[in-house]
Design a protein around this motif. Structure first.
Motif, PDB file in Angstrom:
ATOM      1  N   GLU A 232       0.633  -1.199  -0.169  1.00 29.88           N
ATOM      2  CA  GLU A 232       0.012   0.003  -0.140  1.00 29.88           C
ATOM      3  C   GLU A 232       0.734   1.342  -0.124  1.00 29.88           C
ATOM      4  N   VAL A 233       1.933   1.196   0.844  1.00 34.58           N
ATOM      5  CA  VAL A 233       2.851   2.494   0.959  1.00 34.58           C
ATOM      6  C   VAL A 233       3.670   2.453  -0.512  1.00 34.58           C
ATOM      7  N   MET A 234       3.936   1.510  -0.964  1.00 36.81           N
ATOM      8  CA  MET A 234       4.882   1.654  -2.249  1.00 36.81           C
ATOM      9  C   MET A 234       3.797   2.112  -3.276  1.00 36.81           C
ATOM     10  N   ILE A 235       2.590   1.665  -3.654  1.00 33.90           N
ATOM     11  CA  ILE A 235       1.837   2.151  -4.562  1.00 33.90           C
ATOM     12  C   ILE A 235       1.264   3.586  -4.255  1.00 33.90           C
ATOM     13  N   SER A 236       1.058   4.009  -3.051  1.00 31.31           N
ATOM     14  CA  SER A 236       0.911   5.333  -2.864  1.00 31.31           C
ATOM     15  C   SER A 236       1.968   6.356  -3.140  1.00 31.31           C
ATOM     16  N   THR A 237       3.220   5.763  -2.785  1.00 32.28           N
ATOM     17  CA  THR A 237       4.480   6.627  -3.615  1.00 32.28           C
ATOM     18  C   THR A 237       4.568   6.554  -4.970  1.00 32.28           C
ATOM     19  N   TRP A 238       4.116   5.621  -5.372  1.00 35.21           N
ATOM     20  CA  TRP A 238       4.337   5.472  -6.991  1.00 35.21           C
ATOM     21  C   TRP A 238       3.072   6.404  -7.581  1.00 35.21           C
ATOM     22  N   LYS A 239       2.340   6.493  -7.019  1.00 35.62           N
ATOM     23  CA  LYS A 239       1.251   7.489  -7.497  1.00 35.62           C
ATOM     24  C   LYS A 239       1.462   8.911  -7.317  1.00 35.62           C
ATOM     25  N   ASP A 240       2.274   9.140  -6.470  1.00 39.72           N
ATOM     26  CA  ASP A 240       2.727  10.466  -6.211  1.00 39.72           C
ATOM     27  C   ASP A 240       4.181  10.759  -6.761  1.00 39.72           C
ATOM     28  N   THR A 241       4.711  10.146  -7.451  1.00 41.12           N
ATOM     29  CA  THR A 241       5.926  10.416  -8.267  1.00 41.12           C
ATOM     30  C   THR A 241       5.486  10.928  -9.836  1.00 41.12           C
ATOM     31  N   LEU A 242       5.708  12.299  -9.892  1.00 43.97           N
ATOM     32  CA  LEU A 242       5.275  12.765 -11.138  1.00 43.97           C
ATOM     33  C   LEU A 242       5.890  12.160 -12.505  1.00 43.97           C
ATOM     34  N   SER A 243       7.238  11.736 -12.391  1.00 44.28           N
ATOM     35  CA  SER A 243       7.801  11.249 -13.495  1.00 44.28           C
ATOM     36  C   SER A 243       7.255   9.660 -13.852  1.00 44.28           C
ATOM     37  N   PHE A 244       6.488   9.163 -12.922  1.00 43.38           N
ATOM     38  CA  PHE A 244       6.095   7.882 -13.225  1.00 43.38           C
ATOM     39  C   PHE A 244       4.774   7.794 -13.700  1.00 43.38           C
ATOM     40  N   GLN A 245       3.968   8.981 -14.048  1.00 44.45           N
ATOM     41  CA  GLN A 245       2.635   8.914 -13.896  1.00 44.45           C
ATOM     42  C   GLN A 245       1.973   8.309 -15.295  1.00 44.45           C
ATOM     43  N   ASP A 246       2.794   8.594 -16.391  1.00 45.52           N
ATOM     44  CA  ASP A 246       2.470   7.940 -17.562  1.00 45.52           C
ATOM     45  C   ASP A 246       2.376   6.539 -17.761  1.00 45.52           C
ATOM     46  N   ASP A 247       3.436   5.996 -16.935  1.00 41.15           N
ATOM     47  CA  ASP A 247       3.910   4.370 -16.948  1.00 41.15           C
ATOM     48  C   ASP A 247       2.687   3.875 -15.791  1.00 41.15           C
ATOM     49  N   PHE A 248       2.630   4.541 -14.716  1.00 36.71           N
ATOM     50  CA  PHE A 248       1.568   3.933 -13.954  1.00 36.71           C
ATOM     51  C   PHE A 248       0.316   3.827 -14.504  1.00 36.71           C
TER      52      PHE A 248
END
Length: 833
Positions: A232-248
């Protein structure tokens, strides 16, 4: 040779004496040809005692390379043992060379042997050298090899996995997997994943891991996943990472297809997934259900607002914001129209007062609904709501209000002139500034109807150091540009020339140059006119801008966006977008005026308009059977002399509307349009409806002191600041309700270490409640702490950090923070019990 020389010189930077054993004398030629700039070469063959005296006693400051062309002796027979122990032994095996290159000791030879393939690339070696430390140990060094493989900025398994996922979605993961195999890192990597997330598999893969993680974090499938809640923590930080948005988003869309999320969503209630935001389909399902609820009256205002507020902080909201906005204003319109079924307007002033206080909102809702509907690319899911809104607006609102207003006009003699009449504008609103020798900008936006002015006023109220007051004025008839623009100028008498152009005391008002002439001659001050686009092009502190302001006490600024697009049949459907753009443009125009030194501004319009988005029915057109000396025919009025007509129109003499002469004016009753060849019909003005004849009158003043502030947000249970479980409940409190001058505040909240490392999931929430009930302004969130918080920060202080985004950027700065002490029991490791 070069590599040997480089490694020796590098070691000599750290050690005064290097001892080089060469048992097989394989490097004798290399030694003999070696040239060292700062070290003396000495070959040791039976002269150990002599060499020891030289290097320790005779030349204690000199650097030496001691080359010994034989095997290293046993310690008890080694005359140079003390020199070895005090200094450094140089090795020439492959592992040693790599270890020396990256600055690691020879005791890492066994570890190096396992990962030797990694070091056969200078870019990898250079990257590893930047992060490796002698004291790291085998395991940590292996994790740093992974850091290089995954091109991670920091030693973080979450970042490794994020970059791996990014490579997967971009079909570049196979090269990573080959490297993990070649460098003997695959087992190490997946062991770390298993240790942290509980993920194990005979043939682990990044996509299989992602499937498990997404299943765990989607409520209906959470129990079927093997991974633990650390994800849950990992997914939350992924969603908050601007550079990862398109890939997410690409990963999410692929997984929602592979896991048949659509089928799952069809079998669960909205409440079961209201807090989930991994998949785009969740918002689509919620929007569909809300639409059905609005149309069958099963969703009330409280439910609608609560659901949208819940979704507001979710990941996919920005993509579906226009949908949610359309639902909100569509609901508001249907509710407001339903409340106005029985319309009775007892007299002219009551109609104006009720429209400017409440009824205008329906026209505003309609405009914004169409705007948001178009922003969704007129998505099919909204079609049922669109049809209901359009029907309610056109059939139940426009027809009812226009018929009620027409009955009032039928019983009213002439066209009333009140204190709010447009004809009094200059004397009532402009003259007081002239009398006080105060510079004034008058901005006139063609066809800015009243509800658009309300939107502008609301935006200006939110601008710091601006004070905005909203009023209205009523145009004369016909409600069209030539007449409206003339009434806004200083005048004694208005009349028509031989056409439909308006004269002020005999002077033409056609075009900006003629209006400037009237303004100069009738205002009594230095006055000028300027096109808004030309003014916006001026640099605020330029000589041109300075000349404009210092040389004039009164500046009329004209802009024509709404009317220009609306009056053209080929572009009339663009008028909704034009109104939105115009409101935004006017905010910028007001700021431009104040930056140039104009601190007092009036914004108004010449007339309003009616707009219906659908193609009109045949019944919306009237054949007035007009005959006589016709001067001008428009969809909404006719000018002429000796006019004959039927009952579908009503007539005013020009004297009844404040214009000298004997011109007759015919106005269609209600919202009917006259048949005019080639003219548009969805956007019209010139008639007598409230929408056409009521325009905004906004007085704006630039202030020296702050005029707006944001709500203050605090943590209620901050004294209970001991974290004893993986879940930490935190209650937030918004101190005051929002209002015109007290704005909401959006905060991103998470637990962090002193160094700024994220230790929990991330919450983003907008505190914007306007409720006067303090309880309604509380908000609770359950933070999930990462395993790192428990394992590495036990009995230490971490911080609940509240951050606010810098306007116009992606940067977040700290708003407040609160200390917490971590003391999580081992029992919390039993995640799913």
């Amino acid at each position: 040779m070069n590599k040997i020389k480089q490694s020796i010189e590098k070691l000599l930077d750290k050690h005064r004496i290097l001892i080089w054993y060469d048992a097989e004398q394989a490097f004798t030629k290399e030694y003999e040809g070696l040239e060292l700039s700062n070290a003396q070469k000495v070959q040791v063959e039976g002269n150990e005692l002599e060499v020891k005296v030289q290097v320790l006693l005779e030349e204690p400051g000199q650097q030496f390379l001691l080359y010994i062309p034989k095997e290293k002796p046993e310690n008890k027979e080694n005359w140079l043992l003390d020199v070895e122990l005090a200094h450094h032994v140089y090795h020439t095996d492959q592992e040693a060379l790599y270890l020396q290159e990256v600055g690691l000791g020879y005791h890492y030879k066994e570890w190096m042997s396992k990962h030797l393939e990694f070091f056969k690339n200078k870019e990898r070696v250079a990257a590893f050298k930047e992060i490796a430390q002698e004291e790291d140990g085998d395991h940590l060094l292996s994790l740093k090899l992974l850091q290089v493989v995954f091109q991670a900025k920091m030693l973080s398994l979450n970042e490794y996995l994020r970059n791996y996922a990014s490579a997967f979605v971009n079909e570049k993961h196979e090269s990573i997997e080959r490297e993990l195999e070649r460098f003997k890192l695959k087992d190490i990597f997946w062991h770390e994943v298993a240790k942290k997330f509980g993920y194990t598999h005979e043939e682990p893969s990044i996509y299989d891991f992602l499937l498990e993680v997404f299943q765990k974090n989607f409520s209906p499938t959470a129990s079927s996943s093997v991974v633990n809640k650390e994800s849950e923590v990992m997914i939350s930080t992924w969603k908050d990472t601007l550079s990862f948005q398109d890939d997410f988003q690409a990963i999410s869309n692929r997984i929602q297809f592979d896991l048949h999320i659509e089928d799952i969503l069809n079998d669960v209630s909205l409440d079961e997934v209201i807090d989930d935001d991994l998949f785009e389909l969740i918002d689509q399902r919620i929007i569909s259900e809300l639409i059905r609820g609005i149309l069958d009256d099963s969703v009330d205002r409280q439910r609608l607002e609560a659901v949208i507020k819940e979704r507001e902080s979710k990941y996919w909201f920005s993509r579906y914001e226009a949908f949610y906005n359309a639902l909100t204003v569509g609901f508001n319109l249907l509710e407001a129209v339903n409340d106005t079924e029985q319309l009775v307007i007892s007299h002219f002033d009551e109609g104006v007062e009720r429209y400017t206080s409440e009824w205008y909102k329906i026209d505003q809702y309609y405009r914004i609904f169409i705007e948001q509907y178009r922003a969704t690319n007129q998505n099919n899911v909204l079609n049922p709501l669109y049809k209901e809104v359009n029907k309610a607006y056109s059939n139940n609102w426009l027809l009812n209000i226009s018929d009620a207003w027409q009955r009032t006009l039928d019983e009213t003699e002439g066209w009333p002139v009140s204190n709010n009449a447009q004809t009094s504008f200059f004397k009532r609103d402009v003259k007081p500034f002239i009398n006080k020798n105060t510079r004034l900008f008058v901005i006139i936006s063609d066809a800015l109807r009243y509800e658009c002015g309300v939107s502008l006023h609301e935006l200006m109220q939110k601008e710091n150091r601006f004070d905005s007051s909203l009023d209205h004025q009523v145009t004369s008839l016909p409600s069209y540009t030539k007449l409206g623009m003339a009434f806004l100028l200083p005048h004694n008498k208005l009349s028509f020339d031989e056409s439909d152009d308006i004269l002020i005391d005999g002077d033409s008002t056609k075009g900006s140059r003629q209006r400037e002439k009237v303004l100069k001659s009738h205002s009594g001050v230095d006055a000028t006119v300027i096109d808004a686009e030309d003014m916006m092009k001026m640099a605020s502190k330029s000589d041109e801008a300075r000349e404009l302001v210092t040389s004039h006490d009164l500046i009329y600024v004209y802009h024509n966006r709404i009317d220009k697009l609306g009056d053209d049949k080929s572009s009339e459907e663009k008028v909704i977008g034009a109104a939105k753009d115009e409101i935004s443009f006017l905010v910028d125009l007001v700021k431009k005026a104040t930056n140039m030194g104009g601190y007092n501004i009036i914004v108004t319009a010449d007339h309003g308009f009616i707009y219906q988005n659908d193609v009109l029915e045949e019944s919306d057109f009237a054949d007035a059977e007009v005959s006589g000396d016709i001067i001008k025919t428009n969809r909404r009025f006719v000018l002429g002399n000796n006019l004959a007509h039927n009952e579908s129109v009503f007539k005013y003499d020009s004297s009844e509307v404040g214009i000298e002469g004997d011109i007759e004016i015919l106005i269609p009753k209600g919202i009917n349009r006259l048949r005019v060849q080639g003219a548009g019909s969805r956007f019209v003005h010139g008639g007598a409806t409230l929408q056409e004849t009521i325009v905004p009158l906004i007085h704006i003043k630039k202030k020296r002191e702050d005029t707006v502030e944001k709500v203050d947000v605090d943590v209620l249970n901050k004294r209970n600041n001991k974290i004893s479980t993986n879940i930490q409940r935190v209650s937030f409190y918004q101190h005051e309700p929002t209002s015109e001058k007290i704005l909401g505040r959006t905060l991103k909240v998470q637990f962090k270490s002193e160094s700024g490392e994220t230790l929990s999931d991330v919450m983003t929430y907008t505190f914007d409640s306007d409720s006067k009930n303090a309880k309604d302004r509380e908000y609770e969130y359950k933070f999930r702490l990462s395993s790192k918080a428990k394992n590495e920060y036990k009995n230490e202080t971490i911080y609940l950090t509240l951050e606010e985004q810098v306007e116009g950027s992606n940067k977040w700065i700290e708003y407040d923070r609160f200390p917490y002490t971590v003391n999580i029991s081992f029992t919390n490791d039993f995640d799913d019990f």
